[in-house]
Design an enzyme around this catalytic site. Structure first.
Site, mmCIF file in Angstrom:
data_model
loop_
_atom_site.group_PDB
_atom_site.id
_atom_site.type_symbol
_atom_site.label_atom_id
_atom_site.label_comp_id
_atom_site.label_asym_id
_atom_site.label_seq_id
_atom_site.Cartn_x
_atom_site.Cartn_y
_atom_site.Cartn_z
ATOM 1 N N ILE A 15 -31.329 18.419 39.375
ATOM 2 C CA ILE A 15 -31.614 17.372 40.363
ATOM 3 C C ILE A 15 -33.080 17.433 40.794
ATOM 4 O O ILE A 15 -33.731 16.400 40.966
ATOM 5 C CB ILE A 15 -30.665 17.495 41.574
ATOM 6 C CG1 ILE A 15 -29.259 17.132 41.112
ATOM 7 C CG2 ILE A 15 -31.107 16.599 42.721
ATOM 8 C CD1 ILE A 15 -28.196 17.216 42.168
ATOM 9 N N LYS A 28 -37.083 35.607 52.800
ATOM 10 C CA LYS A 28 -37.563 36.696 51.948
ATOM 11 C C LYS A 28 -38.191 36.155 50.663
ATOM 12 O O LYS A 28 -37.569 35.398 49.929
ATOM 13 C CB LYS A 28 -36.394 37.630 51.597
ATOM 14 C CG LYS A 28 -35.873 38.396 52.808
ATOM 15 C CD LYS A 28 -36.919 39.411 53.284
ATOM 16 C CE LYS A 28 -36.408 40.272 54.420
ATOM 17 N NZ LYS A 28 -37.496 41.097 54.993
ATOM 18 N N THR A 29 -39.415 36.569 50.401
ATOM 19 C CA THR A 29 -40.135 36.052 49.232
ATOM 20 C C THR A 29 -40.038 36.972 48.011
ATOM 21 O O THR A 29 -40.455 36.589 46.931
ATOM 22 C CB THR A 29 -41.633 35.847 49.558
ATOM 23 O OG1 THR A 29 -42.203 37.129 49.857
ATOM 24 C CG2 THR A 29 -41.833 34.928 50.740
ATOM 25 N N GLN A 76 -41.170 36.587 43.931
ATOM 26 C CA GLN A 76 -42.221 37.387 43.285
ATOM 27 C C GLN A 76 -41.690 38.023 42.000
ATOM 28 O O GLN A 76 -42.352 38.001 40.960
ATOM 29 C CB GLN A 76 -42.689 38.501 44.224
ATOM 30 C CG GLN A 76 -43.377 38.010 45.493
ATOM 31 C CD GLN A 76 -43.675 39.174 46.433
ATOM 32 O OE1 GLN A 76 -44.000 40.269 45.992
ATOM 33 N NE2 GLN A 76 -43.568 38.921 47.735
ATOM 34 N N LEU A 133 -31.160 19.676 51.493
ATOM 35 C CA LEU A 133 -31.061 18.354 52.123
ATOM 36 C C LEU A 133 -29.607 17.883 52.044
ATOM 37 O O LEU A 133 -28.901 18.208 51.086
ATOM 38 C CB LEU A 133 -31.974 17.345 51.420
ATOM 39 C CG LEU A 133 -33.478 17.631 51.503
ATOM 40 C CD1 LEU A 133 -34.271 16.682 50.609
ATOM 41 C CD2 LEU A 133 -33.974 17.510 52.948
ATOM 42 N N CYS A 175 -9.424 6.152 31.991
ATOM 43 C CA CYS A 175 -8.999 6.875 30.802
ATOM 44 C C CYS A 175 -7.569 7.418 30.967
ATOM 45 O O CYS A 175 -6.620 6.650 30.873
ATOM 46 C CB CYS A 175 -10.020 7.952 30.456
ATOM 47 S SG CYS A 175 -10.065 8.281 28.688
ATOM 48 N N GLY A 230 -6.200 8.046 33.593
ATOM 49 C CA GLY A 230 -5.705 7.284 34.740
ATOM 50 C C GLY A 230 -5.172 5.920 34.330
ATOM 51 O O GLY A 230 -4.287 5.366 34.982
ATOM 52 N N GLN A 290 -3.892 5.490 31.212
ATOM 53 C CA GLN A 290 -2.709 5.836 30.427
ATOM 54 C C GLN A 290 -1.530 6.151 31.347
ATOM 55 O O GLN A 290 -0.390 5.764 31.072
ATOM 56 C CB GLN A 290 -3.037 7.009 29.499
ATOM 57 C CG GLN A 290 -4.146 6.643 28.493
ATOM 58 C CD GLN A 290 -4.601 7.794 27.612
ATOM 59 O OE1 GLN A 290 -4.123 8.912 27.728
ATOM 60 N NE2 GLN A 290 -5.537 7.518 26.716
ATOM 61 N N HIS A 330 -15.117 5.147 30.277
ATOM 62 C CA HIS A 330 -15.581 5.894 31.454
ATOM 63 C C HIS A 330 -16.765 5.191 32.109
ATOM 64 O O HIS A 330 -17.919 5.567 31.869
ATOM 65 C CB HIS A 330 -15.998 7.309 31.033
ATOM 66 C CG HIS A 330 -14.859 8.178 30.661
ATOM 67 N ND1 HIS A 330 -14.175 8.936 31.577
ATOM 68 C CD2 HIS A 330 -14.255 8.392 29.475
ATOM 69 C CE1 HIS A 330 -13.200 9.597 30.966
ATOM 70 N NE2 HIS A 330 -13.241 9.286 29.689
ATOM 71 N N GLU A 341 -17.938 5.491 34.919
ATOM 72 C CA GLU A 341 -18.724 6.347 35.816
ATOM 73 C C GLU A 341 -20.010 6.826 35.166
ATOM 74 O O GLU A 341 -20.976 7.162 35.861
ATOM 75 C CB GLU A 341 -17.885 7.547 36.292
ATOM 76 C CG GLU A 341 -17.555 8.607 35.245
ATOM 77 C CD GLU A 341 -16.259 8.344 34.474
ATOM 78 O OE1 GLU A 341 -15.853 7.176 34.380
ATOM 79 O OE2 GLU A 341 -15.662 9.309 33.955
#
Ligand code: GLN
Length: 565
Positions: free
Chosen positions: A25, A192-193, A197, A246, A388, A390, A392, A524, A526
């Site tokens: 992302i 904490k870095t 490092q 975020l 799909c 769903g 069937q 599909h 989506e």
């Protein structure tokens, strides 16, 4: 070896400290800003695992298998890429160790290496470099994400290949961005870095000096920590970017832009001649506004079998949210395990939802629960969206409970079903005699029907109205099909076939006209939904859920009655 000219400038994205920091992302968000500066951007994922592709991996292990137009089964990060930038990716944008070795070994068997000893360096690394060149050619800039975490044994060939690519191309044609974690340790009350490092030290030990660090942390990185990280890692202070957690991923492009990340890339890769001086992030701002200031909200039940691992349905969840964004509606997702429905009944789990989505799936576990859900939605006028498996499940419900076909099933679950309303084409083709042309497209030996295929929508149907066109392309990933032998019986029972494949042979979509909104598709959708565009079916489904909520469960229209028991 010389690279083809002109080469596409590359931003390599690596991750350190721990996995699951949201590298995909973060990379996609940077790509979105670069695109908003008018650049032609593409993205690519290099996955170190040895599977040739994730198609065979369990969703519990790997999350969703994403599908591209050309039918490649890829890592779900390609979904993030396509949702954040305006490109259609292909199998060439997703490579794995398995794919690389497969092609190197094939070449070796063919004798292409002329008797040389085939080695990781240069043969494996050259193959990786060749594929990066191939997938990124013709773009102004490309982001290339390396999966896994720096320090993993299996990522070494990829890291070596990207190190070489930078040397081959020169400093203004390739750069490295590294994502790390800056944890907050409550006991000390401090960020904490040290892990950062160490992670950069690890990268440098293999010859990669990052140009940019993206530091994931719960709260913005204070200047002191930024300075400390810069001085330990040799990364300029302004290139130590705070990647704070975020609540909404669509804010990330704005957040990164505010810290000047795109400008660092533009300067570093000498893109100034092509890039607009300002990024036009107005579309992203509009998405964020719609999410932050909704005018309505709905609750959608997603009933599946991998609900404990929500990444398994990543694109479905995102597409539902996009459907809401188009109408300033917050979509709350209620994940329901379909086996719970088998145990407790549909009413208990689905009583208070405004819409029900049954997504794709494989195997018999939980299938009966999905059939019960489809039945419940049909009988109670609850908006139902089947994808799909769903679809069937909805066909099996109609067959059993409306058409009176007792024992109807998909042959995926019951090979002996007296009414195999869903089956492999090879199982029902001999009865219809309509099939010869199908063979190259679908299974003979149980292989999948994969990738973008066009379908024709039937005039006068709700699906045709929602899409607003006659022909649409959607991506497929399945083996079983609606059995044409049962078309007439199911149509007589009230099922409308709203889309078929272009040659008229395969059922692509069904709907119930006497129901407020009951649509199911074999493909599909989506995979083609984006936050800025949305997908018509998801937009329509969320609208129907809003209407149901407004009517408070008073279903419009006449409901189909259950056939005699
Ligand atoms: N298992 C079903 C098939 O193979 C559905 C697949 C899916 O939902 N992606 O046809």
């Amino acid at each position: 070896m010389t690279s083809p000219s002109p080469v596409t400038p590359l931003v390599f994205v690596t991750g350190g400290v721990v996995s699951s920091l949201g590298k995909g992302i973060a990379a996609a968000s940077l790509a979105a800003i670069l695109e908003a500066r008018g650049l032609k951007v593409t993205m690519m994922k290099l996955d170190p695992y040895i599977n040739v592709d994730p198609g065979t991996m369990s969703p519990f292990q790997h999350g969703e298998v994403y599908v591209t137009d050309d039918g490649a089964e890829t890592d779900l990060d390609l979904g993030h890429y396509e949702r954040f930038i305006n490109v259609r990716l292909s199998g060439a944008n997703s490579i794995t160790t398995g794919k690389i070795y497969e092609s190197v070994i094939r070449k070796e068997r063919r004798g292409d290496y002329l008797g040389a000893t085939v080695q990781v360096i240069p043969h494996i690394t050259d193959e990786i470099k060749r594929r990066v060149d191939e997938a990124t050619a013709g773009f102004d800039v490309a982001l290339v994400e390396v999966g896994g975490t720096v320090g993993d044994i299996e990522s070494l060939p990829f890291l070596e290949a990207i190190r070489q690519l930078r040397t081959d191309r020169g400093a203004d044609k390739a750069m490295f961005m590294h994502l790390t974690l800056v944890p907050f340790i409550a006991a000390a009350g401090e960020l904490k870095t040290k892990p950062t490092q160490h992670s950069v030290k690890e990268l440098r030990s293999i010859g990669i000096q990052p140009d940019v660090l993206l530091c994931r942390s719960e709260q913005p990185l204070p200047d002191g920590e930024r300075r400390k990280i810069a001085s330990f890692t040799n990364v300029p202070e302004k290139a130590v970017i705070s990647a704070v957690d975020l609540d909404n991923i669509h804010k990330i492009p704005m957040w990164l832009h505010a810290q000047g990340l795109d400008q660092i890339v533009v300067e570093r890769l000498a893109l100034g001649g092509k890039a607009a001086p300002m990024a036009d992030l107005s579309e992203w701002q509009a998405v964020v506004d719609a999410v932050e200031h909704p005018i309505d909200e709905v609750t959608i039940a997603v009933v599946g079998k991998y609900v404990d691992h929500k990444d398994a349905y990543k694109s479905v969840g995102e597409a539902l949210k996009h459907g809401g964004i188009r109408q300033r509606t917050r979509v709350n997702l209620k994940w329901i395990e379909s086996q719970d429905i088998e145990r407790e009944g549909a009413e208990a789990a689905l009583g208070k939802v405004d819409g029900i989505l049954v997504p794709g799936g494989f195997g018999d576990r939980g299938f009966e629960g999905k059939v019960l859900v489809a039945k419940h939605a049909r009988e109670h006028g609850i908006p139902y969206f089947g994808i799909c498996y769903g679809m069937q499940a909805a066909v099996v419900d109609m067959a059993r409970h409306v058409a009176g076909l007792a024992g109807a099933n998909s042959t995926e679950n019951d090979k002996q079903s007296p009414h195999p309303v869903i089956g492999l084409i090879t199982e029902w083709r001999t009865q219809t005699g309509e099939i010869e042309k199908r063979d190259e497209r679908s299974d003979l030996g149980g292989t999948m029907r994969l990738g973008l295929q066009e379908q024709r929508l039937k005039p006068g149907t709700r699906a045709r109205e929602i899409y607003g066109k006659d022909v649409v392309g959607e991506r497929h990933r399945h083996r079983y099909e609606f059995n044409n032998r049962y078309r007439t019986q199911l149509e007589d029972a009230g099922l409308v076939i709203s889309a078929k494949s272009m040659d008229d042979l395969l059922v692509e979509m069904i709907e119930l006209p006497d129901h407020p909104w009951f649509i199911a598709c074999q493909a599909h959708p989506e995979f083609l939904s984006t936050p800025r565009g949305g997908h018509p079916l998801f937009v329509g489904f969320v609208r129907a859920a809003r209407e149901r909520k407004a009517n408070h469960g008073v279903a419009g229209g006449k409901l189909l009655k259950e056939a005699s028991a």
